[in-house]
Design a protein around this motif. Structure first.
Motif, PDB file in Angstrom:
ATOM      1  N   UNK A   1       0.847  -1.174   0.000  1.00 20.97           N
ATOM      2  CA  UNK A   1       0.000   0.000   0.000  1.00 20.97           C
ATOM      3  C   UNK A   1       0.897   1.243   0.000  1.00 20.97           C
TER       4      UNK A   1
ATOM      5  N   UNK B   1       0.821   4.402   1.125  1.00 22.56           N
ATOM      6  CA  UNK B   1       1.158   5.146   2.349  1.00 22.56           C
ATOM      7  C   UNK B   1       1.898   4.269   3.349  1.00 22.56           C
ATOM      8  N   UNK B   2       1.613   2.953   3.327  1.00 21.55           N
ATOM      9  CA  UNK B   2       2.341   2.065   4.236  1.00 21.55           C
ATOM     10  C   UNK B   2       3.818   1.983   3.841  1.00 21.55           C
TER      11      UNK B   2
ATOM     12  N   UNK C   1       5.383   5.409   4.766  1.00 22.57           N
ATOM     13  CA  UNK C   1       5.405   5.781   6.187  1.00 22.57           C
ATOM     14  C   UNK C   1       6.067   4.728   7.066  1.00 22.57           C
ATOM     15  N   UNK C   2       6.084   3.487   6.620  1.00 22.85           N
ATOM     16  CA  UNK C   2       6.693   2.423   7.419  1.00 22.85           C
ATOM     17  C   UNK C   2       7.488   1.508   6.492  1.00 22.85           C
TER      18      UNK C   2
ATOM     19  N   UNK D   1      10.233  -1.173  14.882  1.00 22.79           N
ATOM     20  CA  UNK D   1      10.818  -0.519  13.714  1.00 22.79           C
ATOM     21  C   UNK D   1      12.270  -0.972  13.578  1.00 22.79           C
TER      22      UNK D   1
ATOM     23  N   UNK E   1      -2.372   3.970  13.553  1.00 24.59           N
ATOM     24  CA  UNK E   1      -1.825   3.729  12.218  1.00 24.59           C
ATOM     25  C   UNK E   1      -1.753   2.229  11.922  1.00 24.59           C
TER      26      UNK E   1
ATOM     27  N   UNK F   1      -3.717   0.272   8.831  1.00 20.77           N
ATOM     28  CA  UNK F   1      -2.907  -0.398   7.814  1.00 20.77           C
ATOM     29  C   UNK F   1      -1.791   0.482   7.284  1.00 20.77           C
ATOM     30  N   UNK F   2      -1.587   1.609   7.962  1.00 25.17           N
ATOM     31  CA  UNK F   2      -0.544   2.538   7.545  1.00 25.17           C
ATOM     32  C   UNK F   2       0.824   2.043   8.034  1.00 25.17           C
ATOM     33  N   UNK F   3       0.827   1.362   9.191  1.00 29.52           N
ATOM     34  CA  UNK F   3       2.032   0.694   9.686  1.00 29.52           C
ATOM     35  C   UNK F   3       1.803  -0.816   9.619  1.00 29.52           C
ATOM     36  N   UNK F   4       2.883  -1.542   9.369  1.00 24.91           N
ATOM     37  CA  UNK F   4       2.804  -3.000   9.320  1.00 24.91           C
ATOM     38  C   UNK F   4       3.021  -3.569  10.716  1.00 24.91           C
TER      39      UNK F   4
ATOM     40  N   UNK G   1      -3.019  -5.261  -0.265  1.00 29.06           N
ATOM     41  CA  UNK G   1      -3.283  -3.824  -0.403  1.00 29.06           C
ATOM     42  C   UNK G   1      -4.694  -3.512  -0.888  1.00 29.06           C
TER      43      UNK G   1
ATOM     44  N   UNK H   1     -10.824   0.823   3.634  1.00 33.07           N
ATOM     45  CA  UNK H   1     -10.760   2.260   3.913  1.00 33.07           C
ATOM     46  C   UNK H   1     -11.857   3.016   3.186  1.00 33.07           C
TER      47      UNK H   1
END
Lengths: 264, 227
Positions: free
Chosen positions: A241, A243-244, A247-248, B11, B52, B56-59, B77, B84
């Motif tokens: 994805x 943004x994923x 951002x990460x 991270x 986040x 799904x913005x962070x794994x 995805x 969303x």
């Protein structure tokens, strides 16, 4: 018509193990992915990472060494475009496919009027009525925000941003389902870029287009792409994805790429 | 509606000596439809990180993050994109928009994305902007030029335009005056009443107590081992 109506379980494009080498140098290596109707995928990486090689191989501009590029054709369902005959592939690239070049000059006929540039693609798919073709050309000039009064001017008299918008109009007039874009905003002023991005986003939404966009500009993919593939030295090192990934980021190279962007 | 089981997050910084920084462990939480759960904990405890992860913005490194019946931690995805669009809304602290798009269209966009017709989407957007006291003369302008508070309100209007079954709200009342704050709290209560599951971060204690049914202290999920 929303993007949902066109959404289905069948991918529009299935790329399998696509590889291209230039002598001993690697262009791109074993790239595989599915693109579904209405999806926009970005491909990022630095110069020489293989992203343009990959795009050109998918679009049939040069033959890959191996792999498959399966497109869900309107008539016969999924077919490997690399195994199609030349006339079939050319027909596809005039109808369901479109290719927006980084340099508008490569995608336009500079000695033919703006209207003629748009009309040519219509004629290639059988348009014959002059009045209809001109009316559609005028309509598309309006959609890409070029004044209709410029319809008889040659693109050589246009600014870079206008040429790029004309190229987009020429490409989209036949209602393609898949658009390949190679650095569509490269070399444009930021103000012109913003306008073009807004235009592209609107068209993608309205027409339910799928698109594959190659760029080195992370801000462009953040705005346009649902999904992202990051390439380095011919390999896809990370995908997900948009943004994923931004951002990460998981891969060392993506982290470097993302952290190297200057903050405005 | 939202359920997290044993979620952890770390991270890895490959370009800084390969440091691995664990930030969360054993996160378990559950939010039912019509319920609002407030995330609390000191700044840096991981409230926004948790949000986040759910979006799904962070794994996630491990565990399950169920929103409806989709496991966000393992979803493709395009499943997350659908989630969303149809199920999960997120009001972040910052508005991120395409330059040149008018505020009214920014707010109407989530509705257009689910197939609402233009007129109805614009109508709803207009009523939300009016409710949040954005002067009508600004509606046709891009919010990139707006003040911080105005951008925040446009962002909230956008988050409430479509009736998401689940909502994540990151500081929705920050930098708002009393009147707008009351409007936002009313919107949140309205969303709860129609059955939305909500997770919120509120620094404003009174606001928090007014809309939240329960609280979760995120510092409890801090990794145990000292680095």
């Amino acid at each position: 018509m929303t993007r949902d109506d066109r959404k289905s379980a069948v991918p529009l494009l299935q790329v399998r193990n696509l590889a291209k080498q230039y002598g001993r140098r690697i262009g791109c290596r074993d790239v595989s992915f599915d693109l579904y109707p209405g999806e926009v995928m970005g491909i990022v990486g630095e110069s020489g990472s293989g992203k343009s090689t990959l795009l050109n191989a998918m679009a049939g501009h040069h033959a890959p060494d191996r792999g498959e590029v399966v497109f869900d054709t309107r008539a016969d369902g999924p077919r490997d475009t690399l195994k199609m005959s030349e006339p079939e592939r050319r027909m596809l690239s005039r109808t369901d496919w479109a290719f927006v070049h980084q340099h508008a000059r490569e995608g336009l006929r500079m000695s033919v009027s703006a209207g003629g540039n748009i009309g040519e693609r219509l004629m290639a798919v059988g348009g014959r009525h002059y009045g209809d073709i001109r009316a559609q050309a005028a309509d598309w000039l309006g959609r890409v925000e070029i004044s209709e009064s410029r319809i008889d001017d040659r693109p050589s008299a246009f600014s870079g941003g206008m040429q790029q918008r004309l190229q987009i109009a020429r490409n989209l007039v036949t209602g393609p389902r898949l658009v390949f874009m190679d650095e569509p905003t490269g070399g444009l002023d930021v103000s012109v870029q913003a306008r073009l991005l807004d235009l592209l986003r609107g068209l993608v939404r309205e027409m339910g287009l799928s698109a594959i966009i190659v760029t080195h500009d992370l801000a462009v993919v953040r705005l346009l792409a649902d999904r992202l593939m990051v390439m380095k030295d011919g390999d896809v090192v990370e995908s997900g994805l948009t943004d994923q990934v931004l951002d990460d980021p998981q891969h060392a190279y993506t982290q470097l790429l993302v952290s190297s962007v200057l903050q405005v | 509606m939202i359920e997290l089981e044993n979620v952890s997050k770390s991270f890895s910084l490959h370009n800084q000596g390969g440091a691995v920084i664990p930030v969360m462990e054993r996160v378990n939480l559950k939010v039912a439809a019509g319920e609002c759960v407030g995330l609390v904990g000191a700044s840096g405890a991981g409230k926004s990180t948790l949000m986040r992860l759910i979006y799904g913005n962070y794994l996630a490194a491990s565990g399950r993050i169920l929103v409806g019946d989709l496991d966000v931690a393992r979803a493709a995805p395009r499943q997350i994109i659908t989630l969303r669009r149809e199920t999960l809304g997120y009001v972040s602290q910052f508005l991120r928009v395409v330059p040149r798009v008018p505020a009214l269209d920014v707010v109407a966009e989530p509705l257009l994305a689910v197939g609402t017709d233009q007129d109805r989407a614009r109508e709803k957007a207009a009523s939300l902007l009016a409710e949040l006291n954005i002067p009508e003369r600004l509606w046709s302008l891009s919010p990139t030029t707006f003040s911080g508070g105005e951008q925040q309100r446009v962002n909230i209007a956008r988050g409430f335009a479509y009736d998401y079954p689940a909502l994540l709200l990151d500081e929705p009342t920050a930098s708002l005056d009393a009147q707008n704050r009351a409007t936002v709290l009313r919107l949140i209560e309205g969303a709860k009443a129609r059955g939305a599951a909500i997770i919120g971060i509120f620094h404003d204690e009174a606001a928090r107590n007014q809309v939240c049914d329960s609280f979760i202290d995120v510092s409890a999920f801090a990794p145990q081992v000292a680095a």
